[in-house]
Design a protein around this motif. Structure first.
Motif, short mmCIF file in Angstrom:
data_model
loop_
_atom_site.label_atom_id
_atom_site.label_comp_id
_atom_site.label_asym_id
_atom_site.label_seq_id
_atom_site.Cartn_x
_atom_site.Cartn_y
_atom_site.Cartn_z
N GLY A 30 51.90 22.09 24.56
CA GLY A 30 50.75 21.87 25.42
C GLY A 30 49.91 20.68 24.99
N LEU A 31 50.53 19.66 24.40
CA LEU A 31 49.81 18.48 23.93
C LEU A 31 49.96 17.33 24.92
CD1 LEU A 31 50.77 18.36 20.13
CD2 LEU A 31 48.58 19.09 21.11
N SER A 32 48.86 16.65 25.19
CA SER A 32 48.94 15.44 26.00
C SER A 32 49.46 14.32 25.11
CB SER A 32 47.57 15.07 26.56
OG SER A 32 46.71 14.66 25.50
N ARG A 33 49.87 13.22 25.74
CA ARG A 33 50.34 12.09 24.95
C ARG A 33 49.24 11.55 24.05
NH1 ARG A 33 52.66 7.85 28.66
NH2 ARG A 33 54.58 9.06 28.48
N ARG A 34 48.03 11.48 24.56
CA ARG A 34 46.91 10.97 23.77
C ARG A 34 46.62 11.89 22.57
NH1 ARG A 34 43.08 7.28 24.18
NH2 ARG A 34 43.84 6.69 26.26
N GLU A 35 46.65 13.20 22.80
CA GLU A 35 46.40 14.14 21.71
C GLU A 35 47.44 14.00 20.61
OE1 GLU A 35 44.26 17.91 23.98
OE2 GLU A 35 46.45 17.69 24.06
N ALA A 36 48.71 13.92 21.01
CA ALA A 36 49.79 13.81 20.03
C ALA A 36 49.69 12.50 19.26
CB ALA A 36 51.14 13.93 20.72
N ALA A 37 49.41 11.41 19.99
CA ALA A 37 49.31 10.11 19.34
C ALA A 37 48.15 10.07 18.35
CB ALA A 37 49.14 9.01 20.39
N THR A 38 47.00 10.62 18.74
CA THR A 38 45.84 10.63 17.86
C THR A 38 46.12 11.40 16.58
OG1 THR A 38 44.32 10.46 19.74
CG2 THR A 38 43.41 11.29 17.66
N ARG A 39 46.76 12.55 16.71
CA ARG A 39 47.07 13.36 15.53
C ARG A 39 48.08 12.67 14.63
NH1 ARG A 39 47.50 19.60 17.91
NH2 ARG A 39 45.52 19.56 19.06
N ALA A 40 48.95 11.86 15.22
CA ALA A 40 49.97 11.16 14.45
C ALA A 40 49.46 9.83 13.91
CB ALA A 40 51.22 10.94 15.29
#
Length: 224
Positions: A30-40
């Protein structure tokens, strides 16, 4: 700071598959692309490049960060485990087994996908995978007349789906026991065909719909 262009260090068999695996795993969590990128710790545009460019081949550091964010392994993201069965990961020292309620089981079943059906045959029980859907609480799948799955019609069968997360030594399984029958009503066949979520992976001309009406549904989950 923008990420540098990735070096080609991923094995050749993984090229073109990485993006699809990234998108699928984000959807599961349930992660958006922005959420995943920020966490990475990377720009969303770079993650978009990895997901959409078939030739993307990021370095080991990028893959490691993404695997941590997406709660998986580098091998899983790059397709290195496609020929391996689930459950090869390290077992937890203190696993916690819990029974799933019927509503929880139905919710997991309704995610659709591939399940396994145990079919009684003249030579003994045979377990085969099928692409299935859930319609009005019943398990339905398409098969070819005369095939092993088609022999389920008229029998009491078992149907199982599961999900194993090797990276975190957790997962779940749901078991359905019920009566299978071939769908013969033309209107029901038409509704099932029009509402089919996907074509059977096995391909070919598969126009026999089989329906399993559950008599018992059980499941369990393992966590750490």
């Amino acid at each position: 700071m923008a990420e540098k262009a990735p070096s080609r260090t991923v094995e050749e068999h993984a090229l073109g598959d990485l993006g699809r695996r990234l998108v699928a795993r984000r959807a599961e969590l349930g992660l958006s692309r922005r959420e995943a990128a920020t966490r990475a710790g990377m720009a969303p545009g770079y993650l978009q490049y990895l997901e959409e460019y078939s030739g993307a081949a990021p370095g080991p550091g990028v893959l490691l960060r993404l695997s941590q964010v997406l709660e998986t392994t580098v091998r899983d993201l790059t397709g290195g485990d496609t020929e391996l069965p689930s459950g090869l990961g390290q077992a937890s020292r203190s696993p916690d087994f819990t029974s799933l309620s019927v509503p929880e089981c139905r919710a997991l079943l309704s995610t659709h996908g591939v399940g396994r059906i145990a079919v009684p045959t003249v030579s003994g029980p045979v377990v085969v995978p099928v692409n299935y859907s859930v319609v009005e609480g019943a398990i339905v799948f398409r098969t070819e007349p005369g095939s092993t799955p088609s022999q389920a019609s008229g029998c009491q069968v078992a149907f199982e789906v599961d999900r194993i997360d090797d990276a975190f030594s957790k997962g779940w399984s749901v078991l359905v026991r019920g009566h299978a029958r071939t769908v013969t009503d033309p209107d029901e066949v038409r509704r099932l065909t029009e509402g089919a979520r996907s074509e059977p992976w096995a391909g070919g001309h598969r126009d026999q719909w089989v329906r399993i009406d559950p008599l018992a549904i059980t499941g369990r989950r393992i966590t750490v």
